[in-house]
Design an enzyme around this catalytic site. Structure first.
Site: not given
Ligand SMILES: [Zn+2]
Length: 373
Positions: A92-96, A189, A216, A266, A304, A306, A309, A335
């Site tokens: 990211d740009s760092g702004g947030f 934005q 935003g 994200d 699942c 993972c 699980c 998980h």
């Molecule tokens: Zn799992």
């Protein structure tokens, strides 16, 4: 120089599935990017993140510029080598985070000056410096510096803020050094105002970016408004470039946004929830601290694959959190990231088979089957 090849393989309504070819490998879309804030997806090894099927992770410019420092990361071979993630990385740009974390920040037309939340030292972020930091980190996808308009904002406030972001978008584009397989995304934005969002999308398209983010959102406006903004924005964006919805969201948010044409996401939800005993599953969201799991020998989510699980019971995970053992957050983070990647894989298959609506209905029915915990 060519940034990325973005190949749309199939569409279903406004949704699309495809592949983004980058210098660091392919990204299957729609894609969810686990957040690796400070050069690590919290509580997971890079191998574990890879094993979930994630193609790309996100790094945070604000955190990395303050600690360990972008120049240091560059001298150590770049962020890919530093964190053992040779695949694509978006920064990211760092702004947030300057606006949400830093102390004594001061915005001016050329950038923002702020004090580090770590040690109070003074730093300055301009569009050119943000792009330079992301170059030093060796980000596959660089984000333009923008001002995330706070919510709520009047239309006049949102318009002024959006215009500043468009000015910074131009400067970011000028500062970015094109390299094969690397790209720069602009950020739409305009708060909740359809006219401002459309104007922002047109301004960015005129500048020309390798991908377009919608920023935003998911800052308190609610899902219905998020979706309304997407409905006003996505049709204004080029069809051949990837579209990235920043900071979203829950599994239900992801499905709704994919149905509106978003390709990338994200969010800290799966990792943050994992550290606080909340599990996202095909049968709803569970709080593993709840006493009802103390004698539950069933796996967390039967579908699942993972380690949490496959190898453990709900009762064991409950015990780990009650005993405040470190393994609890580790297993539940794994998980949740696995669940999110499985969801994206299922969405890609559903779009390819033109059965996205049926998949969405079935997923929502599944979440309602065992919730609330
Ligand atoms: Zn799992």
């Amino acid at each position: 120089m060519t940034a990325f090849a973005h190949i749309v393989l199939a569409t279903d309504g406004a949704a699309r599935t495809g592949v983004l070819r980058t210098a660091h490998g392919d990204i299957a879309t729609p894609a969810f990017m686990p957040v690796g804030t400070a050069g690590t997806v919290k509580a997971m090894t890079a191998d574990a993140v890879r094993s979930t099927g994630a193609d790309i992770v996100l790094g945070n410019t604000y955190h990395l510029m303050l600690r360990p420092g972008a120049e240091r990361v560059a001298s150590l071979g770049g962020l890919h080598r530093f964190m053992d993630w040779p695949g694509p990385i978006l920064t990211d740009s760092g702004g947030f985070q300057v606006m949400s974390l830093a102390k004594l920040r001061k915005l001016d037309p050329d950038g923002v000056t702020f004090q580090s939340h770590l040690d109070g030292s003074t730093h300055r972020l301009t569009p050119a410096r943000s792009i330079e930091i992301q170059h030093l980190l060796d980000a596959t996808i660089t984000m333009a510096l923008d001002e995330c308009t706070s919510f709520p904002a009047t239309e006049e406030q949102a318009g002024v803020s959006m215009q500043l972001s468009m000015h910074w978008a131009e400067q970011s584009r000028a500062a970015f050094r094109p390299r094969d397989g690397y790209g720069l995304f602009g950020i739409v934005q305009g708060s909740v105002y359809p006219g401002l969002r459309a104007a922002s999308a047109r301004a960015l398209t005129a500048i020309g970016f390798d991908g377009y983010a919608v920023g935003g959102l998911a800052i308190g406006e609610g899902q219905a408004t998020t979706f309304a903004v997407l409905d006003a924005t996505v049709p204004q964006l080029p069809t051949d470039a990837p579209r990235y919805l920043m900071g979203v969201g829950t599994p239900d948010d992801l499905i709704g946004a994919v149905q509106r044409g978003i390709d990338m996401f994200d969010c800290v939800i799966p990792t943050r929830a994992g550290r606080t005993a909340r599990a996202y599953t095909s049968r709803g969201v569970f709080n593993l601290r709840n006493a009802r799991f103390a004698d539950d020998a069933a796996p967390l989510d039967a579908g699942c694959a993972c380690p949490a699980c496959i190898r453990h019971s709900r009762a064991y995970l409950h015990h780990l959190f009650k005993a405040e053992e470190m393994l609890g957050p580790m297993l539940l983070t794994w998980h949740n990231v696995q669940y999110y990647q499985d969801l994206m894989r299922s969405l890609r298959a559903a779009i390819a088979d033109h059965r996205l609506q049926a998949f969405a209905s079935a997923a929502r029915a599944g979440w309602a089957s065992e919730e609330p915990s």
